[in-house]
Structure formats: C-alpha cells, structure tokens
Motif scaffolding. Structure first.
Motif, PDB file in Angstrom:
ATOM      1  N   PHE A   1       0.892  -1.167   0.000  1.00  0.00           N
ATOM      2  CA  PHE A   1       0.000   0.000   0.000  1.00  0.00           C
ATOM      3  C   PHE A   1       0.922   1.206   0.000  1.00  0.00           C
ATOM      4  O   PHE A   1       1.492   1.552   1.040  1.00  0.00           O
ATOM      5  CB  PHE A   1      -0.890   0.021   1.244  1.00  0.00           C
ATOM      6  CG  PHE A   1      -1.878  -1.119   1.301  1.00  0.00           C
ATOM      7  CD1 PHE A   1      -2.963  -1.169   0.435  1.00  0.00           C
ATOM      8  CD2 PHE A   1      -1.737  -2.137   2.238  1.00  0.00           C
ATOM      9  CE1 PHE A   1      -3.874  -2.203   0.486  1.00  0.00           C
ATOM     10  CE2 PHE A   1      -2.649  -3.176   2.303  1.00  0.00           C
ATOM     11  CZ  PHE A   1      -3.716  -3.207   1.424  1.00  0.00           C
TER      12      PHE A   1
ATOM     13  N   ILE B   1       4.160   1.112   2.049  1.00  0.00           N
ATOM     14  CA  ILE B   1       4.057   0.061   3.085  1.00  0.00           C
ATOM     15  C   ILE B   1       3.974  -1.316   2.444  1.00  0.00           C
ATOM     16  O   ILE B   1       3.131  -1.561   1.580  1.00  0.00           O
ATOM     17  CB  ILE B   1       2.790   0.276   3.950  1.00  0.00           C
ATOM     18  CG1 ILE B   1       2.882   1.610   4.683  1.00  0.00           C
ATOM     19  CG2 ILE B   1       2.601  -0.870   4.946  1.00  0.00           C
ATOM     20  CD1 ILE B   1       1.575   2.035   5.313  1.00  0.00           C
TER      21      ILE B   1
ATOM     22  N   ALA C   1       2.615  -4.460   3.066  1.00  0.00           N
ATOM     23  CA  ALA C   1       1.689  -5.144   3.980  1.00  0.00           C
ATOM     24  C   ALA C   1       1.954  -6.641   3.969  1.00  0.00           C
ATOM     25  O   ALA C   1       1.841  -7.312   4.997  1.00  0.00           O
ATOM     26  CB  ALA C   1       0.245  -4.843   3.581  1.00  0.00           C
TER      27      ALA C   1
ATOM     28  N   GLU D   1       2.170  -7.975  15.947  1.00  0.00           N
ATOM     29  CA  GLU D   1       1.668  -6.702  16.471  1.00  0.00           C
ATOM     30  C   GLU D   1       0.755  -6.024  15.441  1.00  0.00           C
ATOM     31  O   GLU D   1       0.676  -6.451  14.281  1.00  0.00           O
ATOM     32  CB  GLU D   1       2.849  -5.789  16.811  1.00  0.00           C
ATOM     33  CG  GLU D   1       3.611  -5.362  15.579  1.00  0.00           C
ATOM     34  CD  GLU D   1       4.993  -4.803  15.898  1.00  0.00           C
ATOM     35  OE1 GLU D   1       5.304  -4.627  17.076  1.00  0.00           O
ATOM     36  OE2 GLU D   1       5.745  -4.562  14.938  1.00  0.00           O
ATOM     37  N   SER D   2       0.111  -4.964  15.900  1.00  0.00           N
ATOM     38  CA  SER D   2      -0.769  -4.195  15.037  1.00  0.00           C
ATOM     39  C   SER D   2       0.011  -3.695  13.816  1.00  0.00           C
ATOM     40  O   SER D   2       1.135  -3.216  13.954  1.00  0.00           O
ATOM     41  CB  SER D   2      -1.319  -3.020  15.859  1.00  0.00           C
ATOM     42  OG  SER D   2      -2.198  -2.283  15.089  1.00  0.00           O
ATOM     43  N   GLY D   3      -0.578  -3.858  12.642  1.00  0.00           N
ATOM     44  CA  GLY D   3       0.066  -3.367  11.424  1.00  0.00           C
ATOM     45  C   GLY D   3       1.043  -4.346  10.790  1.00  0.00           C
ATOM     46  O   GLY D   3       1.695  -4.034   9.798  1.00  0.00           O
ATOM     47  N   SER D   4       1.119  -5.558  11.338  1.00  0.00           N
ATOM     48  CA  SER D   4       2.099  -6.518  10.798  1.00  0.00           C
ATOM     49  C   SER D   4       1.604  -7.212   9.535  1.00  0.00           C
ATOM     50  O   SER D   4       2.351  -7.954   8.906  1.00  0.00           O
ATOM     51  CB  SER D   4       2.475  -7.556  11.866  1.00  0.00           C
ATOM     52  OG  SER D   4       1.327  -8.202  12.358  1.00  0.00           O
ATOM     53  N   GLY D   5       0.327  -7.014   9.193  1.00  0.00           N
ATOM     54  CA  GLY D   5      -0.187  -7.566   7.933  1.00  0.00           C
ATOM     55  C   GLY D   5      -1.143  -8.734   8.104  1.00  0.00           C
ATOM     56  O   GLY D   5      -1.545  -9.358   7.120  1.00  0.00           O
ATOM     57  N   LYS D   6      -1.558  -9.000   9.340  1.00  0.00           N
ATOM     58  CA  LYS D   6      -2.387 -10.182   9.618  1.00  0.00           C
ATOM     59  C   LYS D   6      -3.728 -10.122   8.887  1.00  0.00           C
ATOM     60  O   LYS D   6      -4.127 -11.073   8.210  1.00  0.00           O
ATOM     61  CB  LYS D   6      -2.639 -10.316  11.142  1.00  0.00           C
ATOM     62  CG  LYS D   6      -1.385 -10.313  11.982  1.00  0.00           C
ATOM     63  CD  LYS D   6      -1.692 -10.488  13.459  1.00  0.00           C
ATOM     64  CE  LYS D   6      -2.533  -9.392  14.098  1.00  0.00           C
ATOM     65  NZ  LYS D   6      -1.900  -8.063  14.148  1.00  0.00           N
ATOM     66  N   SER D   7      -4.430  -9.009   9.050  1.00  0.00           N
ATOM     67  CA  SER D   7      -5.766  -8.908   8.438  1.00  0.00           C
ATOM     68  C   SER D   7      -5.667  -8.881   6.916  1.00  0.00           C
ATOM     69  O   SER D   7      -6.513  -9.447   6.218  1.00  0.00           O
ATOM     70  CB  SER D   7      -6.506  -7.659   8.914  1.00  0.00           C
ATOM     71  OG  SER D   7      -6.648  -7.702  10.303  1.00  0.00           O
ATOM     72  N   THR D   8      -4.626  -8.223   6.411  1.00  0.00           N
ATOM     73  CA  THR D   8      -4.423  -8.202   4.958  1.00  0.00           C
ATOM     74  C   THR D   8      -4.228  -9.622   4.451  1.00  0.00           C
ATOM     75  O   THR D   8      -4.817 -10.025   3.444  1.00  0.00           O
ATOM     76  CB  THR D   8      -3.200  -7.330   4.599  1.00  0.00           C
ATOM     77  OG1 THR D   8      -3.397  -6.031   5.157  1.00  0.00           O
ATOM     78  CG2 THR D   8      -3.017  -7.216   3.101  1.00  0.00           C
TER      79      THR D   8
ATOM     80  N   ARG E   1      -7.524 -11.399   4.296  1.00  0.00           N
ATOM     81  CA  ARG E   1      -8.349 -10.952   3.160  1.00  0.00           C
ATOM     82  C   ARG E   1      -7.858 -11.560   1.852  1.00  0.00           C
ATOM     83  O   ARG E   1      -8.651 -11.946   1.004  1.00  0.00           O
ATOM     84  CB  ARG E   1      -8.348  -9.421   3.063  1.00  0.00           C
ATOM     85  CG  ARG E   1      -9.258  -8.743   4.080  1.00  0.00           C
ATOM     86  CD  ARG E   1      -9.582  -7.317   3.654  1.00  0.00           C
ATOM     87  NE  ARG E   1      -8.387  -6.517   3.425  1.00  0.00           N
ATOM     88  CZ  ARG E   1      -7.717  -5.881   4.368  1.00  0.00           C
ATOM     89  NH1 ARG E   1      -8.144  -5.943   5.612  1.00  0.00           N
ATOM     90  NH2 ARG E   1      -6.639  -5.182   4.081  1.00  0.00           N
TER      91      ARG E   1
ATOM     92  N   GLU F   1      -9.624 -11.851  14.727  1.00  0.00           N
ATOM     93  CA  GLU F   1      -9.761 -11.388  16.118  1.00  0.00           C
ATOM     94  C   GLU F   1     -11.170 -11.646  16.668  1.00  0.00           C
ATOM     95  O   GLU F   1     -11.848 -10.699  17.087  1.00  0.00           O
ATOM     96  CB  GLU F   1      -9.471  -9.876  16.217  1.00  0.00           C
ATOM     97  CG  GLU F   1      -8.100  -9.456  15.749  1.00  0.00           C
ATOM     98  CD  GLU F   1      -7.025  -9.549  16.830  1.00  0.00           C
ATOM     99  OE1 GLU F   1      -7.315 -10.122  17.908  1.00  0.00           O
ATOM    100  OE2 GLU F   1      -5.912  -9.089  16.573  1.00  0.00           O
TER     101      GLU F   1
HETATM  102  N1  LIG Z   1      -6.596  -0.433   2.432  1.00  0.00           N
HETATM  103  C1  LIG Z   1      -5.405  -0.016   2.887  1.00  0.00           C
HETATM  104  N2  LIG Z   1      -4.843   1.120   2.448  1.00  0.00           N
HETATM  105  C2  LIG Z   1      -3.639   1.529   2.894  1.00  0.00           C
HETATM  106  N3  LIG Z   1      -2.890   0.867   3.806  1.00  0.00           N
HETATM  107  C3  LIG Z   1      -3.399  -0.275   4.295  1.00  0.00           C
HETATM  108  C4  LIG Z   1      -4.679  -0.776   3.868  1.00  0.00           C
HETATM  109  N4  LIG Z   1      -4.917  -1.944   4.529  1.00  0.00           N
HETATM  110  C5  LIG Z   1      -3.835  -2.138   5.330  1.00  0.00           C
HETATM  111  N5  LIG Z   1      -2.928  -1.146   5.180  1.00  0.00           N
HETATM  112  C6  LIG Z   1      -1.615  -1.053   5.860  1.00  0.00           C
HETATM  113  O1  LIG Z   1      -0.972  -2.311   5.733  1.00  0.00           O
HETATM  114  C7  LIG Z   1      -0.316  -2.662   6.942  1.00  0.00           C
HETATM  115  C8  LIG Z   1      -0.846  -3.994   7.447  1.00  0.00           C
HETATM  116  O2  LIG Z   1      -2.191  -3.791   7.906  1.00  0.00           O
HETATM  117  P1  LIG Z   1      -3.086  -4.957   8.527  1.00  0.00           P
HETATM  118  O3  LIG Z   1      -4.424  -4.394   8.827  1.00  0.00           O
HETATM  119  O4  LIG Z   1      -3.005  -6.142   7.662  1.00  0.00           O
HETATM  120  O5  LIG Z   1      -2.297  -5.259   9.885  1.00  0.00           O
HETATM  121  P2  LIG Z   1      -2.762  -6.110  11.144  1.00  0.00           P
HETATM  122  O6  LIG Z   1      -1.571  -6.897  11.548  1.00  0.00           O
HETATM  123  O7  LIG Z   1      -4.002  -6.860  10.816  1.00  0.00           O
HETATM  124  O8  LIG Z   1      -3.056  -4.990  12.210  1.00  0.00           O
HETATM  125  P3  LIG Z   1      -4.197  -4.914  13.357  1.00  0.00           P
HETATM  126  O9  LIG Z   1      -3.807  -5.973  14.367  1.00  0.00           O
HETATM  127  O10 LIG Z   1      -4.053  -3.528  13.896  1.00  0.00           O
HETATM  128  O11 LIG Z   1      -5.508  -5.175  12.690  1.00  0.00           O
HETATM  129  C9  LIG Z   1      -0.537  -1.516   7.903  1.00  0.00           C
HETATM  130  O12 LIG Z   1       0.577  -0.647   7.857  1.00  0.00           O
HETATM  131  C10 LIG Z   1      -1.772  -0.826   7.345  1.00  0.00           C
HETATM  132  O13 LIG Z   1      -1.770   0.538   7.668  1.00  0.00           O
END
Ligand SMILES: Nc1ncnc2c1ncn2[C@@H]1O[C@H](COP(=O)(O)OP(=O)(O)OP(=O)(O)O)[C@@H](O)[C@H]1O
Length: 251
Positions: free
Chosen positions: A14, A17, A19, A38-45, A48, A170
C-alpha cells in the motif's frame, strides 16, 4: 494428504508500506493455524488475500488444489457461502442487524439451497442452543443482544452450513476478558466437534495457545517464525517472537 489451503509468494504494497512481503503458509485439513503479530504486521491483509477478498500483487493461493484466481466471481462467492466461513471481529460486519437471530442463521442455510421452513427453523433453534443463546430469543433482533451473544450468533450463522475452512479475524477482540474466555472455550469445542480447518488472526497469545495447532508469527508483512504452538511459545527462536511471548508473560 495435501494442504487444504496453500499460499506462496504473497506480496502486497500500500504505497510505501509492504503489507505482505513474500508470505507462504499452508493449512491442513482439521488444522487450526493462528497468525499472530503486532498491530500493522499484515495479519488482516493476509486473511483478506487468503479468503479471496483482496488480490495480492504477486503470489498464489490454492484452495483444495485450485488457484483461487482461476475461479469466476460466482464460483468464489459460492465457495464463500458453502465451503468457507468468515468470522469478523465486529459481529455487525458478519450479521444482518435488521433481521432476527433465527433469520440470520436460516439465511445461510437458504443460500445453500434449504427451502423447508420447519427444517430451517429447527436447525436455527438447535444452533442457538449450541452457542448458548436462549432459543426463546429466536425472533429477537441481534441489536437486542450483548456483544458476546452477537459474536456467538455470528459463529452460529457461519458454522450452520458446516464449512470446511473458517477464517477468523480477532473473534474475541473487543469483548470483556471473562466473555472472551467463555467464547474461546466454545470455539475450541466447535472446531474440534466439526473437524474444522481454521485460520485465526489474533494478537492474543493466550487465545492462540488455546486454539491453535500451529502458529505463524508476522512482522512488517513477513513471516518471521512458524511452528507447532507449544514449540513457538515455549521455545521461540526469533528475537521478535521472544519479545512477543515475554511481553505477554510480563503483562
Ligand atoms: N486499504 C489499505 N490502504 C492503505 N494501507 C493499508 C490498507 N490496509 C492495510 N494497510 C496497511 O498495511 C499494513 C498492514 O495492515 P493490517 O491491517 O493487515 O495489519 P494487522 O496486523 O491486521 O493490524 P491490526 O492488528 O491492527 O488489525 C498496515 O501498515 C496498514 O496501515
């Protein structure tokens, strides 16, 4: 035996970044795989991309041997409502708030071809009991339920069609600690009884310990460590995993 879900070389940026950065994972039939970090490590991405909701820039995801990009949109939709389930952190994202609890469960059955009203209602009643919601609430709207009840209803709606693979993002996030413990216990029983394969994203190490056979640790979009749950949590090899585990122990 071959993996049910097999992903390799997944990358997605992104802007600046990364992801996902060359991520590979596999999920075996009947296996619970936790993705922690941790938050932002890419788990939810990652979740998906694995579930076909978002395309990666590079890499492949195979389900039951087939590249999910080779599936038509209709075939992917069919898969999402039959073989796959998705449990969202916020139950509002997985429920239809304007229809009754029974309707929420029945709708998934009808989307899979069920037509007999009596059977659908009986199945909905059975599932409400199974997730410890009073069956007398079958005609109530989900917004009259507590957060924990809404989450249990989302789980019933997801599992009623007996999916083979369930993605969970989560599922206990945002709930009180005592409610979380009860929900985790219920999830563990359901996963075992139904023989589900699960990919669960969590930052809760205790939840991963309770539910998962294997753990994947992510940091900055990369898998830094993976292995059997006890091995990863009791003998973490990567400094980041050591930090994650020790910060939980210290908490
Ligand atoms: N649609 C998007 N547009 C821009 N950046 C994105 C988008 N989706 C995710 N990111 C970025 O990609 C990185 C990974 O995000 P992701 O949500 O996968 O992390 P996560 O580990 O699931 O975090 P959390 O535990 O906070 O949900 C983060 O830096 C986030 O800001």
């Amino acid at each position: 035996m071959t993996p049910l879900l097999e992903a390799s070389g997944l990358s997605l940026r992104f802007g600046a970044i990364r992801a996902l950065d060359d991520v590979a994972i596999d999920v075996w039939p009947g296996e619970v795989l936790a993705i922690v970090g941790e938050s932002g490590s890419g788990k939810s991405t990652l979740l998906r991309v694995l579930s076909g909701q978002q395309a990666a820039e590079a890499g492949t995801v195979r389900y039951d041997g087939a590249d999910i990009r080779s599936l038509s949109e209709a075939a992917l939709r069919r898969l999402s409502r039959s073989d796959w389930g998705f449990v969202h952190q916020n139950p509002r994202d997985g429920l239809r708030m304007a229809i009754s609890a029974g309707g929420n469960i029945g709708e998934r059955l009808m989307a899979n071809g069920a037509r007999h009203y009596g059977d659908i209602r009986a199945e909905a009643l059975a599932w409400l009991s199974r997730v410890e919601i009073d069956p007398a609430r079958i005609d109530a709207l989900p917004r009259t339920f507590s957060g924990g009840m809404q989450q249990r209803l989302q789980i019933a709606r997801t599992l009623v069609t007996r999916p083979r693979l369930v993605f969970m993002d989560e599922p206990t996030g945002g709930l009180d600690v005592s409610v979380q413990a009860k929900l985790l216990d219920m999830l563990r029983g359901l996963v075992r009884d139904l023989g589900l394969s699960v990919v669960i994203v969590t930052h809760d190490i205790a939840a991963a310990r309770l539910l998962a056979h294997r753990i994947v640790v992510m940091r900055h979009g990369r898998v830094v460590e993976e292995g059997l749950t006890d091995r990863v949590l009791d003998d973490p090899q990567h400094p980041y995993t050591q930090l994650l585990v020790s910060s939980v122990l210290a908490a």
